[in-house]
Design a protein around this motif. Structure first.
Motif, PDB file in Angstrom:
ATOM      1  N   ASP A 183       0.832  -1.198   0.000  1.00 17.89           N
ATOM      2  CA  ASP A 183       0.000   0.000   0.000  1.00 17.89           C
ATOM      3  C   ASP A 183       0.871   1.255   0.000  1.00 17.89           C
ATOM      4  O   ASP A 183       2.093   1.185   0.095  1.00 17.89           O
ATOM      5  CB  ASP A 183      -0.987  -0.005   1.172  1.00 17.89           C
ATOM      6  N   ILE A 184       0.225   2.382  -0.113  1.00 17.24           N
ATOM      7  CA  ILE A 184       0.942   3.663  -0.221  1.00 17.24           C
ATOM      8  C   ILE A 184       1.747   3.959   1.039  1.00 17.24           C
ATOM      9  O   ILE A 184       2.830   4.533   0.976  1.00 17.24           O
ATOM     10  CB  ILE A 184      -0.026   4.820  -0.555  1.00 17.24           C
ATOM     11  N   TYR A 185       1.251   3.521   2.191  1.00 21.34           N
ATOM     12  CA  TYR A 185       1.926   3.821   3.458  1.00 21.34           C
ATOM     13  C   TYR A 185       3.219   3.017   3.610  1.00 21.34           C
ATOM     14  O   TYR A 185       4.241   3.552   4.049  1.00 21.34           O
ATOM     15  CB  TYR A 185       0.984   3.585   4.645  1.00 21.34           C
ATOM     16  N   LYS A 186       3.184   1.740   3.234  1.00 23.80           N
ATOM     17  CA  LYS A 186       4.405   0.934   3.276  1.00 23.80           C
ATOM     18  C   LYS A 186       5.423   1.463   2.267  1.00 23.80           C
ATOM     19  O   LYS A 186       6.621   1.498   2.539  1.00 23.80           O
ATOM     20  CB  LYS A 186       4.090  -0.535   2.968  1.00 23.80           C
ATOM     21  N   THR A 187       4.937   1.867   1.102  1.00 22.72           N
ATOM     22  CA  THR A 187       5.829   2.406   0.066  1.00 22.72           C
ATOM     23  C   THR A 187       6.473   3.700   0.554  1.00 22.72           C
ATOM     24  O   THR A 187       7.674   3.903   0.392  1.00 22.72           O
ATOM     25  CB  THR A 187       5.053   2.638  -1.247  1.00 22.72           C
ATOM     26  N   LYS A 188       5.699   4.555   1.177  1.00 20.17           N
ATOM     27  CA  LYS A 188       6.203   5.815   1.740  1.00 20.17           C
ATOM     28  C   LYS A 188       7.337   5.536   2.729  1.00 20.17           C
ATOM     29  O   LYS A 188       8.398   6.167   2.661  1.00 20.17           O
ATOM     30  CB  LYS A 188       5.062   6.560   2.442  1.00 20.17           C
ATOM     31  N   GLU A 189       7.128   4.581   3.627  1.00 17.24           N
ATOM     32  CA  GLU A 189       8.154   4.249   4.619  1.00 17.24           C
ATOM     33  C   GLU A 189       9.402   3.680   3.965  1.00 17.24           C
ATOM     34  O   GLU A 189      10.520   4.049   4.304  1.00 17.24           O
ATOM     35  CB  GLU A 189       7.602   3.249   5.646  1.00 17.24           C
ATOM     36  N   GLN A 190       9.221   2.779   3.009  1.00 20.36           N
ATOM     37  CA  GLN A 190      10.371   2.143   2.359  1.00 20.36           C
ATOM     38  C   GLN A 190      11.211   3.160   1.604  1.00 20.36           C
ATOM     39  O   GLN A 190      12.438   3.053   1.552  1.00 20.36           O
ATOM     40  CB  GLN A 190       9.888   1.020   1.425  1.00 20.36           C
ATOM     41  N   LEU A 191      10.554   4.159   1.007  1.00 21.43           N
ATOM     42  CA  LEU A 191      11.284   5.170   0.234  1.00 21.43           C
ATOM     43  C   LEU A 191      11.821   6.299   1.109  1.00 21.43           C
ATOM     44  O   LEU A 191      12.608   7.121   0.646  1.00 21.43           O
ATOM     45  CB  LEU A 191      10.376   5.748  -0.855  1.00 21.43           C
ATOM     46  N   HIS A 244       9.993   8.730   2.416  1.00 24.49           N
ATOM     47  CA  HIS A 244       9.275   9.980   2.176  1.00 24.49           C
ATOM     48  C   HIS A 244       8.632  10.468   3.475  1.00 24.49           C
ATOM     49  O   HIS A 244       8.153   9.661   4.277  1.00 24.49           O
ATOM     50  CB  HIS A 244       8.175   9.785   1.126  1.00 24.49           C
ATOM     51  N   ALA A 245       8.620  11.776   3.657  1.00 26.51           N
ATOM     52  CA  ALA A 245       8.002  12.354   4.847  1.00 26.51           C
ATOM     53  C   ALA A 245       6.480  12.361   4.729  1.00 26.51           C
ATOM     54  O   ALA A 245       5.774  12.323   5.731  1.00 26.51           O
ATOM     55  CB  ALA A 245       8.516  13.777   5.064  1.00 26.51           C
ATOM     56  N   SER A 246       5.983  12.401   3.514  1.00 20.33           N
ATOM     57  CA  SER A 246       4.550  12.528   3.286  1.00 20.33           C
ATOM     58  C   SER A 246       4.096  11.551   2.209  1.00 20.33           C
ATOM     59  O   SER A 246       4.823  11.290   1.253  1.00 20.33           O
ATOM     60  CB  SER A 246       4.242  13.960   2.847  1.00 20.33           C
ATOM     61  N   THR A 247       2.857  11.071   2.323  1.00 24.22           N
ATOM     62  CA  THR A 247       2.317  10.199   1.279  1.00 24.22           C
ATOM     63  C   THR A 247       2.082  10.975  -0.015  1.00 24.22           C
ATOM     64  O   THR A 247       2.022  10.382  -1.080  1.00 24.22           O
ATOM     65  CB  THR A 247       0.993   9.530   1.713  1.00 24.22           C
ATOM     66  N   GLU A 248       1.973  12.291   0.081  1.00 22.49           N
ATOM     67  CA  GLU A 248       1.798  13.099  -1.132  1.00 22.49           C
ATOM     68  C   GLU A 248       2.968  12.896  -2.096  1.00 22.49           C
ATOM     69  O   GLU A 248       2.777  12.841  -3.305  1.00 22.49           O
ATOM     70  CB  GLU A 248       1.655  14.582  -0.784  1.00 22.49           C
ATOM     71  N   THR A 249       4.163  12.791  -1.567  1.00 26.38           N
ATOM     72  CA  THR A 249       5.347  12.561  -2.403  1.00 26.38           C
ATOM     73  C   THR A 249       5.265  11.191  -3.062  1.00 26.38           C
ATOM     74  O   THR A 249       5.637  11.021  -4.225  1.00 26.38           O
ATOM     75  CB  THR A 249       6.627  12.636  -1.538  1.00 26.38           C
ATOM     76  N   THR A 250       4.737  10.221  -2.329  1.00 26.11           N
ATOM     77  CA  THR A 250       4.663   8.838  -2.808  1.00 26.11           C
ATOM     78  C   THR A 250       3.538   8.646  -3.821  1.00 26.11           C
ATOM     79  O   THR A 250       3.590   7.728  -4.635  1.00 26.11           O
ATOM     80  CB  THR A 250       4.460   7.885  -1.611  1.00 26.11           C
ATOM     81  N   GLU A 251       2.540   9.509  -3.788  1.00 21.97           N
ATOM     82  CA  GLU A 251       1.375   9.347  -4.656  1.00 21.97           C
ATOM     83  C   GLU A 251       1.712   9.363  -6.139  1.00 21.97           C
ATOM     84  O   GLU A 251       0.955   8.847  -6.954  1.00 21.97           O
ATOM     85  CB  GLU A 251       0.325  10.411  -4.351  1.00 21.97           C
ATOM     86  N   VAL A 252       2.850   9.911  -6.514  1.00 17.68           N
ATOM     87  CA  VAL A 252       3.245   9.907  -7.920  1.00 17.68           C
ATOM     88  C   VAL A 252       3.305   8.476  -8.446  1.00 17.68           C
ATOM     89  O   VAL A 252       2.939   8.218  -9.596  1.00 17.68           O
ATOM     90  CB  VAL A 252       4.587  10.639  -8.151  1.00 17.68           C
ATOM     91  N   TYR A 253       3.701   7.521  -7.611  1.00 17.36           N
ATOM     92  CA  TYR A 253       3.775   6.128  -8.039  1.00 17.36           C
ATOM     93  C   TYR A 253       2.379   5.518  -8.178  1.00 17.36           C
ATOM     94  O   TYR A 253       2.151   4.698  -9.055  1.00 17.36           O
ATOM     95  CB  TYR A 253       4.638   5.320  -7.074  1.00 17.36           C
ATOM     96  N   ALA A 254       1.456   5.948  -7.323  1.00 16.86           N
ATOM     97  CA  ALA A 254       0.073   5.470  -7.432  1.00 16.86           C
ATOM     98  C   ALA A 254      -0.542   5.956  -8.737  1.00 16.86           C
ATOM     99  O   ALA A 254      -1.175   5.192  -9.459  1.00 16.86           O
ATOM    100  CB  ALA A 254      -0.751   5.953  -6.246  1.00 16.86           C
TER     101      ALA A 254
END
Length: 139
Positions: A101-109, A111-121
């Motif tokens: 999920d986006i939260y696990k991806t955020k932690e692995q990368l 990122h401070a915020s899920t907004e940064t990770t959302e580009v992958y979604a």
């Protein structure tokens, strides 16, 4: 799992877990034995990946440029000359997101915020949509 120190939050360092596949454990253990014997790393050096700079006798933290050069060198050897560090990270992140999920991806990368990770979604949503379109065009 390993804990690594990352930069973030206004250049403060923070400790975060990084997960890796079980098959990589043997390779990491092998590297750790070579790390000390081949690179003669001083105890004060905390970096996992080190290199010997020209004329130096002790291993030091690999610079960003050294990592980039290593990726370019091996990418060419394996017939992928356009491969970059950024593309590797991006491919990993996309693949990881597809399996988590986006939260696990955020932690692995890191990122401070899920907004940064959302580009992958968004990227994977677009890729999936394009794959469906291609599939329906061929039938």
């Amino acid at each position: 799992m390993l804990h690594v120190f990352r930069k973030g939050n206004n250049d403060e360092t923070f400790k975060t877990p990084v997960y890796f596949r079980a098959q990589a454990k043997d390779d990491l253990e092998h590297y750790l034995t070579l790390r000390q014997t081949r690179y003669k790393v001083p105890k004060r050096e905390k970096a996992l990946f080190v290199a010997l700079r020209n004329g130096q006798t002790e291993g030091q933290r690999m610079t960003k440029r050294a990592i980039q050069a290593m990726i370019i060198k091996y990418a060419k050897r394996f017939g992928k000359p356009s491969l970059t560090v950024h593309k590797l990270r991006h491919s990993f992140a996309t693949d990881y997101y597809l399996q988590n999920d986006i939260y696990k991806t955020k932690e692995q990368l890191g990122h401070a915020s899920t907004e940064t990770t959302e580009v992958y979604a968004h990227l994977t949503d677009k890729t999936m949509s394009e794959a469906i379109e291609r599939r329906t065009e061929t039938t």
